[in-house]
Design an enzyme around this catalytic site. Structure first.
Site, mmCIF file in Angstrom:
data_model
loop_
_atom_site.group_PDB
_atom_site.id
_atom_site.type_symbol
_atom_site.label_atom_id
_atom_site.label_comp_id
_atom_site.label_asym_id
_atom_site.label_seq_id
_atom_site.Cartn_x
_atom_site.Cartn_y
_atom_site.Cartn_z
ATOM 1 N N ASP A 66 -0.835 12.752 -0.195
ATOM 2 C CA ASP A 66 -1.959 12.188 -1.293
ATOM 3 C C ASP A 66 -3.334 12.593 -0.796
ATOM 4 O OD1 ASP A 66 -2.266 10.332 0.475
ATOM 5 O OD2 ASP A 66 -1.802 8.787 -0.712
ATOM 6 N N HIS A 78 -4.964 2.523 0.059
ATOM 7 C CA HIS A 78 -4.680 1.626 1.041
ATOM 8 C C HIS A 78 -4.378 0.087 0.525
ATOM 9 C CE1 HIS A 78 -6.151 4.286 4.274
ATOM 10 N NE2 HIS A 78 -7.280 4.633 3.646
ATOM 11 N N ASP A 111 -0.825 0.502 0.258
ATOM 12 C CA ASP A 111 0.038 0.432 1.677
ATOM 13 C C ASP A 111 -0.258 -1.100 2.195
ATOM 14 O OD1 ASP A 111 0.065 3.103 1.800
ATOM 15 O OD2 ASP A 111 -1.762 3.496 3.047
#
Length: 395
Positions: free
Chosen positions: A98, A117, A120
């Site tokens: 990505d 993030h 994530d």
């Protein structure tokens, strides 16, 4: 007519040999062959995250209480392990692709970094809980309480990287992530080939595969991730590049995660009905989602150069929920954990949608011309602070 190009610089360091020499060349090939220029990087990020969610849901169907791998229980079908291995590797690949797609299409933005993030941070609980089904909670497996504390080691290992960036301005990607993702994908496929019975036998004397699994996670966290994080922050302090002058400000991002860990651990230890034994999957999901919410707020602060808030408001009602549970004021703990988990998930989704909506629709632009070359300062005001970047104007 003036044409404006938005520039955003993503500052990260990835020194893991596996990433540098194997995965990055592979991801570069993938993005060139498979990712069309019209494909949005955030869509790639979301699809990768959904592969992990699907793995979690799939194993929830076949192994809801983490006992399917034990002797005397109906085992998870082999094709499920194959699918889990492929989906995990696809999720890992898309997570690596990505950012490359964003730079390839000149579409890197603060929102993209937050989206990447942020997902994530939520993904940690999904891949940990899914891997748990390989060994389960049987005699040859890992107890649900042990897995709970292992989960917290993984979560704190994740937040260390963003704590580093909060203090140094640079995101140092942890080595353990790449190694664990490749290993997990291989173990899923291997389990499909040999069966879960293979994990029953000890490797040597009384040392089982479950012990190797635990040793690898704890060893990587305490001998690699933690020392490297402390070293990077110490180096920034020695070079006078640390963004926060006092120890209190530097360690402030750990306050909410530590309180979340204490609250959830109090519930585990003093639960009248043994809630972790009764509903381990839901409890892990609740903890992982609450952690993701806390971490996302830290990510926003380190991206916008704003002060981390000392306390996440989500911990206030959680303290009340834990008090109701451990004192027995709410007799049905199972119902309580289901309701509270649903509230945490909806709250986290609402927070994410609000940040994206604010970033997209309610920002303001301030332009100040500096020179004849056409440079402007672009200030984006959001719910948590300001992003300041440079715009270049082509006449």
């Amino acid at each position: 007519m003036n044409t404006f190009h938005y520039l955003f610089e993503y500052s990260a360091v990835d020194s893991n040999p596996l990433s540098v020499y194997v995965m990055h060349p592979f991801w570069n090939s993938v993005v060139k062959v498979s990712a069309h220029t019209w494909l949005a990087p955030n869509l790639i990020t979301f699809n990768g995250f959904m592969f992990l969610v699907f793995n979690f849901l799939m194993l929830s169907f076949y192994d809801y209480h983490f006992d399917a791998s034990a002797e005397g229980y109906t085992h998870v079908p082999s094709w499920v392990w194959v699918a889990a291995g492929l989906f995990n590797f696809l999720a890992y690949t898309l997570d690596g692709v990505d950012g490359k797609q964003a730079r390839r299409t000149n579409s890197s933005t603060p929102l993209g970094e937050l989206f990447d993030h942020g997902l994530d941070s939520w993904a940690c609980v999904f891949f940990v809980a899914t891997v748990y089904s390989i060994f389960g909670r049987g005699p040859s497996g890992v107890g649900v309480a042990t897995l709970y504390y292992i989960l917290w080691v993984v979560l704190f290992s994740f937040i260390l990287s963003h704590w580093e960036k909060y203090n140094t301005g640079i995101l140092f990607l942890p080595w353990g992530y790449d190694i664990s993702q490749v290993t997990i994908s291989i173990v899923y496929i291997f389990t499909a080939m040999v069966g879960v019975e293979t994990w029953y036998e000890p490797i040597w004397w009384n040392f089982h595969y479950r012990d190797l699994f635990t040793f690898m996670i704890l060893g990587c966290s305490f001998t690699v991730t933690l020392p490297m994080s402390l070293y990077n922050v110490f180096k920034a302090s020695r070079n006078n590049t640390l963004k926060h002058s006092s120890m209190y400000e530097a360690f402030l991002p750990f306050l909410s995660p530590v309180l979340l860990c204490l609250l959830s651990s109090v519930w585990v230890i003093f639960s009248p009905s043994g809630i972790l034994q009764q509903q381990p999957r839901v409890f892990y999901l609740m903890v992982g989602t609450a952690f993701a919410n806390v971490t996302c707020k830290l990510i926003v602060c380190q991206m916008s150069n704003t002060r981390c808030q000392p306390l996440s408001w989500l911990l206030v009602p959680m303290a009340t929920v834990v008090l109701l549970a451990v004192t027995g004021l709410v007799a049905n703990e199972t119902l309580l954990i289901y309701v509270w988990t649903a509230i945490v998930i909806l709250t986290h989704i609402h927070y994410g949608v609000s940040v994206v909506s604010t970033h997209t629709h309610t920002h303001t632009h301030t332009h100040t011309r500096y020179s004849v070359s056409g440079e402007y300062t672009h200030t984006l005001r959001s719910v948590s602070g300001e992003y300041t970047h440079t715009l270049q104007c082509q006449w």
